[in-house]
Design a protein around this motif. Structure first.
Motif, PDB file in Angstrom:
ATOM      1  N   VAL A 155       5.699 -14.996   3.585  1.00 48.73           N
ATOM      2  CA  VAL A 155       6.346 -15.008   4.889  1.00 48.73           C
ATOM      3  C   VAL A 155       6.320 -13.635   5.544  1.00 48.73           C
ATOM      4  O   VAL A 155       6.678 -13.500   6.721  1.00 48.73           O
ATOM      5  N   ILE A 156       5.927 -12.629   4.791  1.00 47.01           N
ATOM      6  CA  ILE A 156       5.821 -11.275   5.336  1.00 47.01           C
ATOM      7  C   ILE A 156       4.476 -10.707   4.910  1.00 47.01           C
ATOM      8  O   ILE A 156       3.996 -10.965   3.803  1.00 47.01           O
ATOM      9  N   ALA A 157       3.855  -9.954   5.788  1.00 49.10           N
ATOM     10  CA  ALA A 157       2.511  -9.450   5.517  1.00 49.10           C
ATOM     11  C   ALA A 157       2.539  -8.216   4.618  1.00 49.10           C
ATOM     12  O   ALA A 157       3.521  -7.478   4.577  1.00 49.10           O
ATOM     13  N   SER A 158       1.449  -8.033   3.888  1.00 55.94           N
ATOM     14  CA  SER A 158       1.152  -6.768   3.199  1.00 55.94           C
ATOM     15  C   SER A 158       2.148  -6.416   2.111  1.00 55.94           C
ATOM     16  O   SER A 158       2.460  -5.246   1.886  1.00 55.94           O
ATOM     17  N   ARG A 159       2.665  -7.428   1.401  1.00 58.66           N
ATOM     18  CA  ARG A 159       3.629  -7.149   0.338  1.00 58.66           C
ATOM     19  C   ARG A 159       3.176  -7.704  -1.020  1.00 58.66           C
ATOM     20  O   ARG A 159       3.991  -7.874  -1.922  1.00 58.66           O
ATOM     21  N   ASN A 201       0.816  -1.211   0.000  1.00 61.28           N
ATOM     22  CA  ASN A 201       0.000   0.000   0.000  1.00 61.28           C
ATOM     23  C   ASN A 201       0.851   1.262   0.000  1.00 61.28           C
ATOM     24  O   ASN A 201       0.475   2.271  -0.613  1.00 61.28           O
ATOM     25  N   GLU A 202       1.984   1.222   0.675  1.00 64.03           N
ATOM     26  CA  GLU A 202       2.901   2.363   0.630  1.00 64.03           C
ATOM     27  C   GLU A 202       3.500   2.531  -0.760  1.00 64.03           C
ATOM     28  O   GLU A 202       3.712   3.660  -1.228  1.00 64.03           O
ATOM     29  N   MET A 203       3.754   1.424  -1.438  1.00 59.63           N
ATOM     30  CA  MET A 203       4.239   1.502  -2.818  1.00 59.63           C
ATOM     31  C   MET A 203       3.145   2.029  -3.735  1.00 59.63           C
ATOM     32  O   MET A 203       3.398   2.853  -4.625  1.00 59.63           O
ATOM     33  N   PHE A 204       1.925   1.578  -3.536  1.00 59.43           N
ATOM     34  CA  PHE A 204       0.806   2.066  -4.348  1.00 59.43           C
ATOM     35  C   PHE A 204       0.715   3.588  -4.290  1.00 59.43           C
ATOM     36  O   PHE A 204       0.463   4.245  -5.312  1.00 59.43           O
ATOM     37  N   ALA A 205       0.958   4.153  -3.127  1.00 59.83           N
ATOM     38  CA  ALA A 205       0.805   5.594  -2.944  1.00 59.83           C
ATOM     39  C   ALA A 205       1.765   6.407  -3.790  1.00 59.83           C
ATOM     40  O   ALA A 205       1.525   7.586  -4.053  1.00 59.83           O
ATOM     41  N   LYS A 206       2.853   5.788  -4.252  1.00 61.84           N
ATOM     42  CA  LYS A 206       3.822   6.528  -5.063  1.00 61.84           C
ATOM     43  C   LYS A 206       3.780   6.120  -6.531  1.00 61.84           C
ATOM     44  O   LYS A 206       4.556   6.630  -7.331  1.00 61.84           O
ATOM     45  N   MET A 207       2.855   5.247  -6.934  1.00 62.12           N
ATOM     46  CA  MET A 207       2.860   4.712  -8.299  1.00 62.12           C
ATOM     47  C   MET A 207       2.092   5.571  -9.296  1.00 62.12           C
ATOM     48  O   MET A 207       2.317   5.459 -10.503  1.00 62.12           O
ATOM     49  N   GLY A 208       1.172   6.401  -8.840  1.00 62.22           N
ATOM     50  CA  GLY A 208       0.465   7.297  -9.760  1.00 62.22           C
ATOM     51  C   GLY A 208      -0.137   6.567 -10.936  1.00 62.22           C
ATOM     52  O   GLY A 208      -0.908   5.630 -10.780  1.00 62.22           O
ATOM     53  N   PHE A 209       0.243   6.982 -12.144  1.00 59.54           N
ATOM     54  CA  PHE A 209      -0.177   6.277 -13.354  1.00 59.54           C
ATOM     55  C   PHE A 209       1.062   5.882 -14.158  1.00 59.54           C
ATOM     56  O   PHE A 209       2.130   6.489 -13.995  1.00 59.54           O
ATOM     57  N   GLY A 210       0.922   4.859 -14.994  1.00 56.52           N
ATOM     58  CA  GLY A 210       2.106   4.287 -15.628  1.00 56.52           C
ATOM     59  C   GLY A 210       1.950   3.996 -17.099  1.00 56.52           C
ATOM     60  O   GLY A 210       0.891   4.189 -17.706  1.00 56.52           O
ATOM     61  N   ILE A 211       3.036   3.483 -17.669  1.00 56.13           N
ATOM     62  CA  ILE A 211       3.101   3.149 -19.091  1.00 56.13           C
ATOM     63  C   ILE A 211       3.933   1.888 -19.256  1.00 56.13           C
ATOM     64  O   ILE A 211       4.818   1.604 -18.442  1.00 56.13           O
ATOM     65  N   ASN A 212       3.635   1.108 -20.289  1.00 51.14           N
ATOM     66  CA  ASN A 212       4.392  -0.093 -20.629  1.00 51.14           C
ATOM     67  C   ASN A 212       5.427   0.196 -21.712  1.00 51.14           C
ATOM     68  O   ASN A 212       5.167   0.973 -22.642  1.00 51.14           O
ATOM     69  N   ILE A 213       6.590  -0.449 -21.605  1.00 51.18           N
ATOM     70  CA  ILE A 213       7.510  -0.499 -22.744  1.00 51.18           C
ATOM     71  C   ILE A 213       7.048  -1.692 -23.583  1.00 51.18           C
ATOM     72  O   ILE A 213       7.608  -2.783 -23.524  1.00 51.18           O
ATOM     73  N   PHE A 272     -10.590  -6.293  -3.494  1.00 50.81           N
ATOM     74  CA  PHE A 272      -9.163  -6.275  -3.159  1.00 50.81           C
ATOM     75  C   PHE A 272      -8.742  -4.991  -2.442  1.00 50.81           C
ATOM     76  O   PHE A 272      -8.238  -5.061  -1.323  1.00 50.81           O
ATOM     77  N   VAL A 273      -8.951  -3.841  -3.065  1.00 50.89           N
ATOM     78  CA  VAL A 273      -8.466  -2.582  -2.477  1.00 50.89           C
ATOM     79  C   VAL A 273      -9.048  -2.373  -1.085  1.00 50.89           C
ATOM     80  O   VAL A 273      -8.322  -2.062  -0.136  1.00 50.89           O
ATOM     81  N   ASP A 274     -10.358  -2.557  -0.955  1.00 49.65           N
ATOM     82  CA  ASP A 274     -11.001  -2.343   0.348  1.00 49.65           C
ATOM     83  C   ASP A 274     -10.594  -3.388   1.378  1.00 49.65           C
ATOM     84  O   ASP A 274     -10.846  -3.216   2.578  1.00 49.65           O
ATOM     85  N   LYS A 275      -9.961  -4.464   0.926  1.00 44.69           N
ATOM     86  CA  LYS A 275      -9.490  -5.504   1.832  1.00 44.69           C
ATOM     87  C   LYS A 275      -7.980  -5.420   2.045  1.00 44.69           C
ATOM     88  O   LYS A 275      -7.367  -6.358   2.556  1.00 44.69           O
ATOM     89  N   GLY A 276      -7.398  -4.303   1.621  1.00 43.58           N
ATOM     90  CA  GLY A 276      -5.990  -4.055   1.914  1.00 43.58           C
ATOM     91  C   GLY A 276      -5.000  -4.504   0.873  1.00 43.58           C
ATOM     92  O   GLY A 276      -3.786  -4.414   1.101  1.00 43.58           O
ATOM     93  N   VAL A 277      -5.479  -4.994  -0.278  1.00 46.08           N
ATOM     94  CA  VAL A 277      -4.576  -5.471  -1.325  1.00 46.08           C
ATOM     95  C   VAL A 277      -4.647  -4.520  -2.519  1.00 46.08           C
ATOM     96  O   VAL A 277      -5.688  -4.429  -3.183  1.00 46.08           O
ATOM     97  N   PRO A 278      -3.565  -3.799  -2.813  1.00 42.55           N
ATOM     98  CA  PRO A 278      -3.578  -2.864  -3.945  1.00 42.55           C
ATOM     99  C   PRO A 278      -3.722  -3.593  -5.280  1.00 42.55           C
ATOM    100  O   PRO A 278      -3.396  -4.784  -5.413  1.00 42.55           O
TER     101      PRO A 278
END
Length: 459
Positions: free
Chosen positions: A230-234, A32-44, A309-315
């Motif tokens: 093995v680690i939560a929320s990733r 979720n912290e990564m989601f906050a910095k991802m904005g919008f994107g593009i594919n190569i 997903f989003v409302d359940k904590g998964v970006p």
């Protein structure tokens, strides 16, 4: 005695630093912290995923000018669809290819982009083999490749994300069982990456839904069935959005029990008379116009990802979306009508992605003729210039940015280290070793320019 105290203090200090380094290395930002910095994107798109040859589908090998231009255009995320199987011998990825992929990853990371690196189609060795007879063979290969990839990139910081697959194909008759097999492959991906340690112990990983279909993902791959970690929320979930296919991707008439035509006109400005067969929403089986295509259908789909997903904590990332530009296929008023609807389509996708808190990552084909989805120029000069400013500005506006102006970028150099210490990262408090506190600036030739504040990209 003094010497003994000094030695003890030094040992304690070293031991304490080791504990801090290991602790931080195992505590990269959450998904979720990564989601906050991802904005919008593009594919190569149509490049690194081409089996055997990244230039085989008409695009040059990515240049730094192009990657820098992506960042300057306002994108925060870049996705690298990537082939691996066609660059491997006896299960071992060729070093020359691994180095080539690293070149592209490094350019993306240097530009300050959140970078998603996947295993793409590449002949369908995984994505077309959700079969019991092939499960063990494919699973072993998935584990081997991800062990090699993750090991190579283990010292990269949190801005590098790994994605297990691309569009794992399921069938209408057997998608539930095929998804069970797919989850075995995804579990092997997660386990393989985590086992390499370092920053991979907590790196955010991306899991693709069956056929990257929103409906199937919501139905048979709920949060409760995601791989065990093995680690939560990733973990993040990935789906793609090319709805409706007849509008976004269909280029030729097909016989699906009725003659189905490519649909060129989306939204309110529709064709009349015999040309209604090209309206988005035309029902070929009924031989009449059905419900016209509007943002309501897009909201219906994106809303499912938010609820499930989003409302359940998964970006969630929309790893690919787009609609073909029918330039050359249509001319005059017909093209103008199509173009108006296509811009409205992108506008709806972008605004609803932001509203539903999913990351939209546009598919970019590179080519500039009929049925292209190109936003940033790669095939003609100047490399990295904006090809479709209308679409780019729509994407920018949805995320609160003004019309595109080329202000250049600042390169960052502290995205990795050979000894694994670069990602000493405590959430909300980045810590870097003194020798790596640099933020260099470059001209377009890649030469260091102490006087420049930013990298100026080509207009």
């Amino acid at each position: 005695m003094l010497k003994q105290h000094i030695r003890v203090a030094a040992l304690c200090s070293a031991f304490s630093f080791a504990l801090v380094s290991n602790s931080f290395a195992a505590d990269l930002p959450t998904a979720n912290e990564m989601f906050a910095k991802m904005g919008f994107g593009i594919n190569i798109g149509n490049t690194m995923e081409v089996p055997g040859n990244p230039t085989g589908w008409g695009n040059k090998f990515p240049t730094e000018a192009y990657i820098d231009s992506v960042k300057a255009a306002g994108f925060s995320t870049i996705r690298i669809p990537c082939a691996w199987d066609s660059h491997a011998s006896n299960g071992v990825i060729n070093k020359s290819w691994m180095d080539s992929v690293q070149t592209v990853v490094d350019m993306c990371m240097r530009a300050g982009l959140v970078t998603v690196l996947n295993i793409h189609w590449d002949g369908g060795w995984l994505e077309e083999n959700l079969k019991d007879a092939k499960k063990d063979e494919v699973n072993a290969k998935q584990k081997s490749y991800w062990t090699q990839i993750a090991t190579h990139f283990k010292n990269y910081n949190e801005n590098l994300l790994f994605a297990s697959a691309n569009e794992p194909a399921t069938t209408d008759d057997n998608y539930k069982h095929e998804t069970e097999i797919l989850m075995v492959y995804h579990q092997s991906f997660v386990d393989a990456v985590r086992a390499t340690g370092g920053n991979n112990a907590s790196r955010t990983l991306v899991i693709q839904g069956p056929s990257t279909s929103i409906d199937r993902t919501s139905e048979v791959m709920p949060v409760s069935k995601l791989p065990k970690d093995v680690i939560a929320s990733r973990l993040m979930v990935e789906v793609h959005f090319y709805d409706p296919y007849t509008y976004t991707l269909l280029n030729d008439v097909v016989d699906w029990g009725a003659q189905v035509y490519p649909q060129y006109y989306w939204g309110d400005d529709l064709a009349t008379g015999a040309d209604i067969v090209h309206n988005c929403g035309y029902n070929a089986w009924a031989g009449a116009m059905g419900d016209k295509c509007t943002s309501a259908q897009i909201q219906d789909q994106f809303g499912k990802m938010k609820t499930n997903f989003v409302d359940k904590g998964v970006p969630v990332i929309i790893g690919e979306f787009g609609a073909n530009d029918r330039v050359g296929v249509l001319t005059g008023d017909n093209y103008a009508k199509h173009r108006k609807g296509r811009l409205a389509y992108y506008d709806a996708v972008m605004k609803l992605a932001k509203q539903n808190k999913v990351v939209p990552i546009a598919w970019d084909t590179g080519h500039e003729g009929e049925n292209n989805m190109t936003i940033i120029r790669r095939q003609s000069a100047p490399d990295g210039s904006v090809f479709d400013k209308d679409v780019l500005n729509i994407m920018r506006h949805a995320y609160g940015l003004t019309d595109y102006v080329n202000n250049g970028i600042t390169h960052v150099e502290n995205f990795k280290t050979d000894d694994g210490t670069i990602s000493i990262f405590k959430r909300n408090r980045p810590v870097q070793s003194r020798s790596l506190r640099t933020s260099r600036t470059y001209d377009l030739l890649g030469k260091q320019n102490p006087q420049a504040r930013v990298v100026k990209v080509k207009k």
